[in-house]
Design a protein around this motif. Structure first.
Motif, PDB file in Angstrom:
ATOM      1  N   ALA A 252     -25.378 150.222 -10.845  1.00 24.86           N
ATOM      2  CA  ALA A 252     -24.641 151.357 -10.285  1.00 24.86           C
ATOM      3  C   ALA A 252     -23.901 150.948  -9.005  1.00 24.86           C
ATOM      4  CB  ALA A 252     -25.595 152.507 -10.007  1.00 24.86           C
ATOM      5  N   GLU A 253     -24.548 150.098  -8.203  1.00 20.57           N
ATOM      6  CA  GLU A 253     -23.906 149.647  -6.972  1.00 20.57           C
ATOM      7  C   GLU A 253     -22.680 148.791  -7.273  1.00 20.57           C
ATOM      8  OE1 GLU A 253     -25.064 147.086  -2.944  1.00 20.57           O
ATOM      9  OE2 GLU A 253     -26.616 147.719  -4.363  1.00 20.57           O
ATOM     10  N   LEU A 254     -22.806 147.892  -8.256  1.00 22.04           N
ATOM     11  CA  LEU A 254     -21.676 147.039  -8.622  1.00 22.04           C
ATOM     12  C   LEU A 254     -20.533 147.838  -9.244  1.00 22.04           C
ATOM     13  CD1 LEU A 254     -23.607 144.003 -10.180  1.00 22.04           C
ATOM     14  CD2 LEU A 254     -22.391 144.055  -7.995  1.00 22.04           C
ATOM     15  N   THR A 255     -20.880 148.919  -9.936  1.00 26.14           N
ATOM     16  CA  THR A 255     -19.867 149.716 -10.640  1.00 26.14           C
ATOM     17  C   THR A 255     -19.280 150.804  -9.737  1.00 26.14           C
ATOM     18  OG1 THR A 255     -21.247 149.401 -12.609  1.00 26.14           O
ATOM     19  CG2 THR A 255     -19.440 150.930 -12.831  1.00 26.14           C
ATOM     20  N   SER A 256     -19.846 150.998  -8.569  1.00 31.31           N
ATOM     21  CA  SER A 256     -19.442 152.127  -7.724  1.00 31.31           C
ATOM     22  C   SER A 256     -17.968 152.071  -7.337  1.00 31.31           C
ATOM     23  CB  SER A 256     -20.316 152.175  -6.473  1.00 31.31           C
ATOM     24  OG  SER A 256     -20.187 150.972  -5.728  1.00 31.31           O
ATOM     25  N   VAL A 257     -17.455 150.858  -7.046  1.00 36.30           N
ATOM     26  CA  VAL A 257     -16.041 150.742  -6.661  1.00 36.30           C
ATOM     27  C   VAL A 257     -15.145 151.159  -7.810  1.00 36.30           C
ATOM     28  CG1 VAL A 257     -14.228 149.158  -5.923  1.00 36.30           C
ATOM     29  CG2 VAL A 257     -16.541 148.930  -4.987  1.00 36.30           C
ATOM     30  N   VAL A 258     -15.462 150.655  -9.026  1.00 33.81           N
ATOM     31  CA  VAL A 258     -14.649 150.995 -10.197  1.00 33.81           C
ATOM     32  C   VAL A 258     -14.735 152.474 -10.507  1.00 33.81           C
ATOM     33  CG1 VAL A 258     -14.319 150.559 -12.666  1.00 33.81           C
ATOM     34  CG2 VAL A 258     -14.964 148.682 -11.138  1.00 33.81           C
ATOM     35  N   SER A 259     -15.940 153.037 -10.421  1.00 31.36           N
ATOM     36  CA  SER A 259     -16.093 154.458 -10.726  1.00 31.36           C
ATOM     37  C   SER A 259     -15.375 155.321  -9.693  1.00 31.36           C
ATOM     38  CB  SER A 259     -17.580 154.823 -10.786  1.00 31.36           C
ATOM     39  OG  SER A 259     -18.201 154.608  -9.532  1.00 31.36           O
ATOM     40  N   ALA A 260     -15.392 154.878  -8.431  1.00 27.16           N
ATOM     41  CA  ALA A 260     -14.681 155.637  -7.398  1.00 27.16           C
ATOM     42  C   ALA A 260     -13.177 155.600  -7.630  1.00 27.16           C
ATOM     43  CB  ALA A 260     -15.025 155.076  -6.020  1.00 27.16           C
ATOM     44  N   GLN A 261     -12.663 154.428  -8.019  1.00 26.17           N
ATOM     45  CA  GLN A 261     -11.234 154.324  -8.298  1.00 26.17           C
ATOM     46  C   GLN A 261     -10.840 155.191  -9.492  1.00 26.17           C
ATOM     47  OE1 GLN A 261     -10.735 150.115  -8.867  1.00 26.17           O
ATOM     48  NE2 GLN A 261     -10.507 149.684  -6.657  1.00 26.17           N
ATOM     49  N   ALA A 262     -11.763 155.338 -10.471  1.00 27.87           N
ATOM     50  CA  ALA A 262     -11.471 156.148 -11.656  1.00 27.87           C
ATOM     51  C   ALA A 262     -11.808 157.611 -11.445  1.00 27.87           C
ATOM     52  CB  ALA A 262     -12.247 155.604 -12.845  1.00 27.87           C
ATOM     53  N   ASP A 263     -12.302 157.940 -10.234  1.00 27.23           N
ATOM     54  CA  ASP A 263     -12.697 159.311  -9.914  1.00 27.23           C
ATOM     55  C   ASP A 263     -13.766 159.811 -10.906  1.00 27.23           C
ATOM     56  OD1 ASP A 263     -12.834 161.664  -8.560  1.00 27.23           O
ATOM     57  OD2 ASP A 263     -11.051 162.565  -9.478  1.00 27.23           O
ATOM     58  N   VAL A 264     -14.742 158.942 -11.167  1.00 26.85           N
ATOM     59  CA  VAL A 264     -15.859 159.271 -12.060  1.00 26.85           C
ATOM     60  C   VAL A 264     -17.149 159.253 -11.237  1.00 26.85           C
ATOM     61  CG1 VAL A 264     -17.214 158.567 -14.066  1.00 26.85           C
ATOM     62  CG2 VAL A 264     -14.733 158.336 -14.112  1.00 26.85           C
TER      63      VAL A 264
END
Length: 594
Positions: A456-468
């Motif tokens: 989740a920590e590694l994916t947080s940047v991508v998810s934030a950019q995708a507004d997810v």
């Protein structure tokens, strides 16, 4: 029934009637009959094959059970007693005052007389010497068992109408006794065939034909009560396979056995050679019959039985059973059992031959698989070097400050293509490693909850950019599974990454870990594109990409979920997907807990 005098009863032979389950069934029937009939004591005798009646179930008297259970008496021992009685339906009632001196002596020798005090002068009171018995017969009228009732709770004799009513009421129980005895007799009759077939099935698990024949020969010799036993396995044109024959004899004897097996297979019976005559071999050539009979005479045995070994509608060999002079004569039931054994043995021979071929093929397949794995890994490693060179130079060019916009656009496109090639190479290497021979995970305790938090920590940047939005559940505490931490990390990263990648803006991805008895459940749920029922059927197939046009616009190699499934299965787990188009997807992974 009673206090027997010492030595008055004969013990059964080495084995008594029935196995524990048969005896327990009759014990339950005795208890039920006593309760329904209103008597304190119920006992059941069963007629054995040696014409002895053996007490196998006794209810209501611990002393009688201890002293009588398992003891036997001759089948006609109580005949003088029954001759003094009167029949009321299935029951024979013998009043104490009706007994002759001979009958009274038989009761005292073979019966059970309880210590009862009958009311003085009351002719309807139950007396210690009274006998109430039901002689139970099968459909052919043959005696199978005797059921006794004693010590009525009322203390009184039943009137004739009461005895008739009780007989009618207990008909089902009587039938149950006979059925139990018949079933035991049937199972004993087919014991030989059943035991031998079990041996064949067990022997068929051995490595090859040689091992099968070695095991089967020894075990079947005992099962058939044979002094000698040979197994001949024929090759092409019914010649014996070299090294696969268990028989040892002259060429004439081998030829006679082959001819007898051929005849037995054709006519569906066995051929039995005794010293004076060959049974079932009317159509056997005189010279072959003479050789078989001569072998029985020469070795001083009772009989030589030739049984066809068959499988897939063809003759595969012969089972030769030698019955000693001191053994009983071969019976029809043994012939039927032997034919079944011959068929089972034939199937085992076919299975053993197929197993040997399969083993040879597996060796070749493992060699080819190792070569394929080595080839793929070599090619991919060679590809990674130029891909690394391309990516390195692209990074240098992207740092060129005066590069025109159109050049930067091209560099970005080449960078994405190189990244996809690098990801594809990594996935192919992983897939090859997981599918390679003798590749299993190193089992160590792994905190699955920690892997989820890291992913989740590694994916947080991508998810934030995708507004997810990314929500976690049940990951605060340690949840341990056994497995390879790197591979399990790939499972979590892939599922979480896919959920974010295929979600729309302003939606939520939820990830949770739960402990369920001896398993741990990892679940990843999104509110994204969803997967059609047709695509779900091929979802874990290598290189499969969704048929959904919206999903195809998002990058992927079509290998991620195939890798996930191989890792999960390799860890002794399972994976399921639940999805609907436009509503989202949930993946569930069950793994053994650590």
């Amino acid at each position: 029934m009673v206090e027997p005098q010492d030595g008055a009863f004969l013990r059964p032979r080495a084995t008594s009637w029935g196995d524990p389950s048969d005896r327990e069934a009759l014990q339950q029937i005795a208890e039920d009959v006593a309760t329904r009939a209103g008597f304190a004591v119920c006992a059941i005798e069963v007629l054995r094959s040696d014409a002895m009646l053996e007490f196998v179930a006794i209810h209501g008297t611990s002393s009688g059970r201890e002293r009588l259970l398992g003891r036997g008496s001759p089948v006609g021992a109580m005949a003088p007693v029954f001759n003094c009685g009167a029949d009321f339906g299935a029951f024979t009632f013998v009043a104490a005052e009706w007994l002759t001196q001979e009958a009274l002596a038989q009761i005292r020798r073979h019966g059970h007389v309880p210590r009862l005090q009958a009311a003085a002068g009351d002719r309807d009171a139950w007396r210690a010497e009274d006998v109430l018995a039901a002689r139970l017969r099968d459909g052919d009228g043959e005696l199978r068992a005797v059921l006794y009732l004693d010590e009525p709770f009322s203390g009184m004799r039943l009137r004739p109408e009461g005895l008739l009513a009780l007989s009618d009421e207990l008909q089902l129980a009587f039938r149950a006794v006979v059925t139990t005895v018949e079933r035991e007799s049937f199972s004993q009759r087919f014991r030989l065939g059943g035991a031998a077939r079990k041996v064949i099935r067990s022997a068929s698990n051995h490595d090859g034909l040689e091992q099968l024949l070695d095991v089967a020969q020894g075990e079947l010799k005992s099962a058939f009560r044979a002094v000698d036993l040979h197994i001949h396995v024929f090759g092409p044109a019914e010649r014996e396979d070299r090294g696969h024959a268990a028989g040892h004899g002259s060429e004439d004897l081998d030829a006679a056995i082959a001819a007898a097996a051929r005849l037995a297979w054709t006519e569906g019976h066995v051929v039995i050679a005794e010293r004076e005559e060959v049974w079932g071999g009317v159509r056997l050539e005189v010279r072959h019959a003479a050789v078989l009979a001569g072998a029985a005479q020469e070795h001083g045995v009772r009989s030589i039985i030739v049984v066809p070994v068959t499988g897939s509608s063809r003759l595969l060999g012969a089972l030769v059973i030698v019955r000693g002079a001191d053994e009983v004569r071969w019976t029809d039931s043994e012939s039927a059992a032997a034919l079944e054994v011959g068929h089972d043995l034939g199937q085992a021979v076919l299975d053993a031959r197929a197993f040997e071929k399969e083993q040879q093929l597996n060796v070749e397949l493992r060699r080819l698989d190792s070569y394929r794995t080595e080839l793929i890994e070599t090619v991919l490693h060679e590809l990674k070097n130029p891909i690394g060179v391309i990516v390195g130079h692209l990074e240098m060019l992207e740092a060129w400050p005066s590069a025109p916009p159109e050049v930067r656009a091209s560099l970005a496109a080449m960078g994405k293509g190189a990244a996809r090639l690098e990801t594809l190479a990594d996935h192919l290497l992983t897939l090859s490693r997981l599918g390679g021979p003798d590749q299993g995970p190193d089992r160590v305790p792994v905190d699955l909850a920690a892997l989820v938090r890291e992913s989740a920590e590694l994916t947080s940047v991508v998810s934030a950019q995708a507004d997810v939005a990314l929500e976690l559940a049940g990951v605060a505490d340690k949840v341990t599974v056994l497995g390879d931490p790197d591979d399990l990390g790939r499972v979590v990263d892939n599922l979480v990454g896919n959920a974010v990648k295929y979600s729309d803006a302003r939606s939520t991805v939820r990830v949770g870990v739960e402990r369920l008895d001896e398993e741990v459940l990892l679940w990843v749920s999104d509110e994204g594109l969803g997967i059609s029922a047709e695509d779900q059927e091929r979802l874990f197939t290598e290189f499969f990409r969704s048929t959904n046009t919206r999903a195809l616009t998002r990058p992927g190699t079509g290998l991620g979920l195939a890798i996930v499934r191989r890792i999960v299965v390799g860890h002794g787990g399972r994976i399921e997907v639940e999805s609907a188009l436009g509503e989202g997807t949930t993946f569930r992974v069950w793994l053994p807990s650590g």
